[in-house]
Scaffold this motif. Structure first.
Motif, short mmCIF file in Angstrom:
data_model
loop_
_atom_site.label_atom_id
_atom_site.label_comp_id
_atom_site.label_asym_id
_atom_site.label_seq_id
_atom_site.Cartn_x
_atom_site.Cartn_y
_atom_site.Cartn_z
N ILE A 192 0.86 -1.19 0.00
CA ILE A 192 0.00 0.00 0.00
C ILE A 192 0.90 1.23 0.00
N ARG A 193 0.71 2.08 -1.00
CA ARG A 193 1.60 3.24 -1.16
C ARG A 193 0.78 4.51 -1.36
N GLN A 194 1.21 5.57 -0.68
CA GLN A 194 0.59 6.87 -0.88
C GLN A 194 1.35 7.62 -1.96
N GLU A 195 0.66 7.95 -3.04
CA GLU A 195 1.29 8.62 -4.16
C GLU A 195 1.42 10.12 -3.90
N ASN A 199 -3.37 10.17 -3.32
CA ASN A 199 -4.12 8.91 -3.45
C ASN A 199 -3.29 7.73 -2.98
N ARG A 200 -3.98 6.69 -2.54
CA ARG A 200 -3.30 5.46 -2.12
C ARG A 200 -3.54 4.37 -3.16
N THR A 201 -2.50 3.65 -3.49
CA THR A 201 -2.59 2.56 -4.45
C THR A 201 -2.16 1.27 -3.78
N VAL A 202 -2.69 0.15 -4.28
CA VAL A 202 -2.35 -1.17 -3.76
C VAL A 202 -1.74 -1.99 -4.89
N ASN A 223 6.77 5.52 4.25
CA ASN A 223 5.35 5.38 4.60
C ASN A 223 4.65 4.25 3.85
N ASP A 224 5.39 3.43 3.11
CA ASP A 224 4.78 2.25 2.49
C ASP A 224 4.30 1.28 3.57
#
Length: 264
Positions: A192-195, A199-202, A223-224
């Motif tokens: 899970i990463r905050q771009e 936005n957050r992507t999985v 912060n991953d």
């Protein structure tokens, strides 16, 4: 006679437990598709980008230490009980990037930091100090004070991992978390990463495949969050244990009664 029955009892219980704990060892092996000798393409290490709420250490040096002191004051550790009896607890303050992505820098004022790399921010501050003739030939160094990743789920020691080196791969993070348990789904690890846009992507990673070594997500960013899902074996094992335990205890009780009767 008694010893023989006890030996048989212990062996039977061990045999039953062994049957209920069988696992597929191939699914528990990392990179099982790699041959004895393999060449894996190098993965580019992503350059960390500054985000809102990041805590930065911004140190400035020049030929005039007295003039540079004001810029380094926020990096000095301070005591929450300054002036009190107990001054042992200290914390590093650093420069906080606010929600607008701004760093409040002495004399220079507000500097846009979010979206920049460390090198870009260093160049920005250096140029402003030089252009305004505040320092001669300054050297600016920027570091993250809150570079960390989180590992959760089916690992031995889930938690937050601080990364002083500002570089860590998913394998190193899992290793510091004590590795996956035997029940972790190595073929479906979630990242899970905050771009940069908020936005957050999985992203899903298969640790059974060698492709993860060349994946753009092999190296983690600050912060991953890495989440290891439990496999069906975890639920099945817990369920079987709950179902078999009463039967095993009943069987042991019956065998004890039979042994006692024979001995008498």
């Amino acid at each position: 006679m008694c010893n023989r029955w006890l030996t048989t009892l212990v062996f039977s219980i061990g045999f039953v437990l062994a049957l209920t704990s069988c696992v597929n060892t191939k699914k528990a092996t990392y990179f099982n598709d790699i041959a004895d000798t393999a060449m894996i393409a190098a993965t580019n290490i992503p350059e960390p980008v500054i985000n809102p709420n990041d805590l930065l250490s911004i140190s400035v040096s020049s030929l005039d230490p007295q003039s540079t002191a004001i810029f380094n004051t926020p990096n000095l550790p301070v005591s929450p009980n300054a002036g009190g009896a107990n001054n042992t607890l200290q914390q590093a303050v650093g420069y906080l990037v606010n929600r607008e992505g701004i760093v409040k820098f002495p004399i220079l004022g507000n500097i846009k930091a979010a979206g920049l790399t460390k090198k870009e921010l260093e160049n920005t501050i250096t140029s402003q100090l030089t252009d305004k003739k505040l320092l001669f030939d300054p050297i600016v160094n920027v570091r993250f004070l809150n570079y960390r990743v989180t590992v959760l789920g089916e690992v031995a020691r889930p938690g937050v991992i601080n990364v002083p080196s500002e570089q860590i791969s998913i394998l190193e993070a899992i290793g510091q978390a004590g590795d996956l348990t035997i029940y972790g789904k190595r073929e479906n690890v979630a990242l899970i990463r905050q771009e940069e846009n908020g936005n957050r992507t999985v992203h899903r990673l298969d640790l059974n495949s060698s492709k993860v070594l060349s994946s753009p997500y092999f190296f983690l960013k600050s912060n991953d969050v890495v989440y290891v899902e439990p496999g069906k074996a975890r639920a099945a094992t817990a369920s079987r244990g709950q179902q078999l335990l009463p039967s095993i205890l009943s069987g042991v009780s019956i065998l004890v009664v039979i042994i006692t009767s024979i001995i008498k």
